[in-house]
Structure formats: C-alpha cells, structure tokens
Design an enzyme around this catalytic site. Structure first.
Site, PDB file in Angstrom:
ATOM      1  N   SER A  43       0.867  -1.167   0.000  1.00 51.38           N
ATOM      2  CA  SER A  43       0.000   0.000   0.000  1.00 51.38           C
ATOM      3  C   SER A  43       0.906   1.220   0.000  1.00 51.38           C
ATOM      4  CB  SER A  43      -0.878   0.008   1.250  1.00 51.38           C
ATOM      5  OG  SER A  43      -1.566   1.233   1.314  1.00 51.38           O
ATOM      6  N   ARG A  44       0.871   1.981  -1.097  1.00 54.47           N
ATOM      7  CA  ARG A  44       1.832   3.073  -1.235  1.00 54.47           C
ATOM      8  C   ARG A  44       1.374   4.336  -0.524  1.00 54.47           C
ATOM      9  NH1 ARG A  44       1.284   1.388  -6.604  1.00 54.47           N
ATOM     10  NH2 ARG A  44       2.641  -0.393  -6.917  1.00 54.47           N
ATOM     11  N   VAL A  45       0.136   4.354  -0.032  1.00 51.81           N
ATOM     12  CA  VAL A  45      -0.396   5.579   0.566  1.00 51.81           C
ATOM     13  C   VAL A  45      -0.790   5.353   2.021  1.00 51.81           C
ATOM     14  CG1 VAL A  45      -2.218   7.305   0.412  1.00 51.81           C
ATOM     15  CG2 VAL A  45      -1.277   6.324  -1.674  1.00 51.81           C
TER      16      VAL A  45
END
Ligand SMILES: Nc1ncnc2c1ncn2[C@@H]1O[C@H](COP(=O)(O)OP(=O)(O)O)[C@@H](O)[C@H]1O
Ligand SMILES: [Mg+2]
Length: 512
Positions: free
Chosen positions: A367-369
């Site tokens: 999950s990049r955020v």
C-alpha cells in the site's frame, strides 16, 4: 361578460399549464434508422450531426450510446437487449449523454448500470441526475489522504493499510477470496458513516445474490448501493457500470461523505470493452484489447480521491478487483491496473489451498499511501510486522532442509508461526481496531509462544475479551486513533499476559 371570463379561464388555464410542461422537455426530433444490429452494437444511418457519446433511443425503450461517428454510419453501443432490435427500426436522438440518478434514495437499492431498479422496492425517488462520465476532480481540489479506511481484516489493516481516498487493487486468481475481502470491508464500516457502492460487472447472478445476502445479513445494505451489470447483460451496460457507480459515489463525496466503491471486477469490464471495440471494428492491440484500454481504466480510477474541505471534504476510496489467470500478474490488464492504483492486495491460490485464509500474500502486497495514515497505536504494534513476517518465511523455508537449528532460530519460528496463525481470519469475522491491536501485540510480544497452534483461536478470543473487559478506557482511546504510550503498551501486555495465564490455569494443569 362574467360567463365569458369563466369560460376563458377554463379554456386557457389548462393550455398554459400544458405549454409550461412542454417547453421544458423539448426533444430534438431528428430520426434515423437501424442499418444492422447484433451482439450489443448497432449501426445506424440518417443523423447528420449526432454528438459523440450522445444517448439515442431505439424502440421498446432500448437506449444506446453513439460511439463511432463516421460519415455514413454511426456505431452505437446498445444499452439493452439487441435481440429486440431489427434493421429498419427507428432511432431518435435525445440531445443528452447517459446519466444516472444520484442521492440518498439509492441507498439500500439494487440497480442496473443506468440506475434503474432491479429489486422489487418500487421506483427510485431521486431528484438529481448526473452523467456517468465525468472529469476527475482537478489536482487543486484534492487533499492528502489522511485517514485510514479500516477493513477489519488484520492482515490488511496491520500490514497493507488503506487510506480514505486511495485506490487499492484486489488481485488474484478466481476463488481466492477477492469478493470476500471487498464485502467484509463494506461490512466493517458499521455505523461510522462511510457509504458504500458495490458494483458487480460480469458476475454470475448467484454470486451477486450471495453478496447482497451477506450485506443484508450484516446490516450494511441500508448504507450501500448495489449496482449489477451481469455477465448476461449487454456488454454496453457492463462497460458503463463502473463509471455510473463512480458518479453515484461522487455525489456523496461532494456532500462531505466518505465513500467506498468496490468494482468487482475490472477484468470482466475490460473484456466487455474489448468485445464492443471488436464489434465496432476498432483496431485490436495487445491481447486483442483496443489501444485505449489503459485510458478507460485510468480515467475511471482517477476519480477516486480525498477532496479539500472547501470542495466538500469527502473522500472516494476505490477497491477495484482484478482476476488473474494462473497467477499471471504480468498479463496486460493486471499490469495496467497495478500501475494505475496506489497498491495491491495479492491473494494467492497456494495460501488458499493451505487454508491460510484470507489468502493474502503479504510479501507480494503493498500500500503506497495508507501506511502514512495508519492509526498510531497500530503502527506501534505492527510497524515491523511486514519485515518480521518476511524474515520468518525465509527462515522457515530454510529450516525445511533439516539443518540443526539453534535456540534463537527455533524461538523465531515459534513466534512467526503464532503470528501467521493470528493473521488467519474467517469470512465476516471483521475486527475493530482495539481487538486487532490486542492480538497483534500479544503475538509479536511472544505471549502466544506457549500456546499450541490448535488453541490459538481460543487464545485470541481471550486477549480480545480481556482488553475489552479490563481496560475499556484504553480501548476507546485506541478506537479513536490515539497513540499508545510506552506505559499503555506495558500495561496492555501485562493485562493480556494475565488473562492468558488465568485461562491456562482454568483449563487445568493437566494440559500444561
Ligand atoms: N477468510 C475466509 N475464510 C473462509 N472462507 C473464505 C474466506 N474468504 C473467502 N472464503 C470462501 O472462499 C470462496 C471464494 O471466495 P470469493 O470471495 O468468492 O473468491 P473470488 O471473488 O476471488 O472468486 C467462497 O466460498 C468464500 O466463502
Ligand atoms: Mg469474486
């Protein structure tokens, strides 16, 4: 004289009223005809200046979208049953684009891709309508993602956290639990105010019925819109469904609501679009998809965001689902979607087979955020979970070679196996934040090291109950997203440790 005035009134009043109604609904009454028709697409001739994407009307209430504008013929994507249309049928233009009803009247309803009811709860009483294709909010209207969207699933909330306004892909082969994760996430929203839209594209009717039943049973249907474009429906309806779902969600977002949209699934959406494009004779590219297949998905998912307060302050979180074949995540559609989204939850059929459910492959998920907005208390207990788990898996595969293991390695394996056990979770068994923190803390602190793997479920239950019963104040603070101080943490570990040893004693020393 009087009599004449009365007569004039009775004559002119209805006339005025009728005129008033007519002028509001003037339609452009140009007529064209169907030249040929089949499989979801019709070719029509006769219109001189139809607009691209303009809605046209065939007989029997069947609608269509003008898609290929050519000099002599127009290719129309039919939003209904093409079997009912014949060459020579009349076609009317409408002067508008496809739109759907929006607003609270849709909550709790099951609708088709044009917002028409599919359930038996009567007509939908919505005042407003909005086009299905709308531009994504401009960058200047967007705020950073700053709040988590709890899924209630430990493996996700701890290791792959999702933020409100994020786009997280759920990816995996068929029957690996993709829909289950999406549905559990909707169920987990409880009464926290998040509104959900579940959009089924190309699914079997039985699968959709199952989802609706789960939502109803979990009490989530009343705050959810279910949109269905089934596998037997016209490819045109399957194609517009996700855009229509986004439109319904955006309306709530603009009013300040947090909205969750599940698009289940975009593999079938891409196939419907490929079918339409081939029928419209657009040149096929890689895997026979048309060249704008990346664009149709990026412009769809670009509509997910978190708005600044001055633009409504709501958020739209998108969970697009993609089905892979034989675990091939580098096929065309999955790679496109991986690059468009802000991360992916990857479900592995191997884990599913081993009974490690949900079958989330933590190493292959990201999950990049959301990590940045994970609840602080979560971060304290699960901050290094990913790394620790990866090391454990490596160690375990190494240990299989039967090498002599030192004490420390055996400890690590014992603990890792407990953590793996804790990451297992049944369907519809979503957990709130304090309960998740309690079991994750107990596992990573080694409180479960003495517990037999078979007794883990019971032990997890024990620590959850202990936290709830003995420290409701801390529970409440963690639920509200307050950080866990060192003192809190120590106290919590002590509480959980005591609860575990109490139940171990109660169970009788014979087992010890
Ligand atoms: N965490 C879980 N625990 C137990 N069974 C599960 C879990 N997740 C999914 N399942 C079951 O696995 C099957 C496939 O799940 P589903 O979500 O329909 O897969 P997909 O959408 O990937 O095809 C269903 O029968 C579902 O009930
Ligand atoms: Mg599914």
């Amino acid at each position: 004289m009087d009599a004449f005035a009365t007569l004039a009134d009775t004559l002119f009043d209805p006339l005025d009223m009728a005129l008033g109604q007519v002028s509001a609904t003037v339609e452009i009454a140009e007529i064209a005809h169907v030249a040929s028709v089949g499989n979801g697409v019709a070719q029509i001739t006769g219109f001189s200046d139809l607009h691209a994407d303009e809605l046209v009307r065939f007989p029997h209430g069947v609608m269509g979208i003008a898609s290929n504008l050519q000099e002599h013929q127009i290719g129309v994507v039919v939003l209904g049953d093409t079997d009912r249309l014949r060459p020579g049928d009349k076609v009317q233009r409408t002067g508008r684009v496809v739109d759907v009803p929006v607003g609270h009247a849709l909550l709790g309803r099951v609708v088709d891709a044009m917002g028409r009811p599919l359930d038996d709860a009567g007509p939908i009483d919505a005042k407003d309508r909005l086009p299905v294709e709308r531009p994504a909010p401009p960058i200047m209207h967007r705020a950073p993602v700053d709040e988590p969207l709890q899924t209630g699933i430990k493996a996700i909330d701890a290791a792959i956290p999702i933020g409100r306004g994020q786009r997280e892909l759920i990816l995996g082969d068929r029957q690996t639990g993709k829909t289950a994760i999406a549905v559990d996430t909707i169920l987990n929203q409880g009464d926290n105010g998040v509104i959900s839209v579940y959009c089924a594209v190309g699914q079997r009717a039985s699968a959709v019925a199952h989802v609706i039943a789960s939502l109803r049973k979990g009490g989530a249907l009343d705050r959810t819109i279910v949109m269905v474009a089934g596998g037997d429906d016209a490819p045109g309806l399957q194609f517009i469904a996700p855009y229509a779902a986004m439109t319904m969600a955006e309306h709530f977002m603009a009013q300040g609501h947090d909205v969750l949209v599940v698009l289940d699934d975009l593999t079938r959406h891409a196939r419907a679009y490929r079918e339409l494009s081939l029928l419209l004779r657009r040149p096929p590219g890689r895997e026979a998809y048309p060249s704008d297949i990346f664009y149709i998905h990026s412009r769809l998912l670009e509509r997910a965001t978190h708005l600044k307060d001055e633009y409504g302050g709501g958020s739209l979180t998108a969970l697009p689902v993609v089905e892979t074949q034989a675990q091939n995540i580098s096929a065309y559609i999955p790679t496109n979607l991986i690059s468009i989204t802000d991360g992916q939850v990857y479900l592995s059929p191997d884990l599913f087979e081993k009974g490690q459910l949900p079958a989330i492959d933590i190493g292959a998920s990201v999950s990049r955020v959301g990590g940045k907005v994970q609840r602080p208390a979560f971060r304290t207990v699960a901050g290094n979970l990913r790394l620790m788990y990866a090391q454990f898996e490596e160690l375990e595969s190494f240990a299989r070679f039967g090498t002599q293991l030192d004490q420390e390695t055996r400890h690590k394996l014992t603990r890792g196996r407990r953590v793996r056990e804790v990451l297992k979770q049944g369907e519809h068994a979503h957990l709130d934040v304090p309960a998740q923190i309690a079991v994750l803390l107990a596992a990573t602190e080694g409180l479960f090291d003495q517990v037999a793997l078979d007794d883990m479920a019971k032990a997890e239950h024990t620590v959850q109950e202990a936290l709830r019963a003995q420290d409701p104040e801390l529970c409440d603070r963690m639920a509200r997203g307050k950080p866990l101080s060192q003192a809190d943490r120590e106290k919590l570990v002590a509480t959980l440790r005591n609860a575990l040893s109490d139940t171990a004693n109660e169970a009788g020393n014979g087992n010890a």
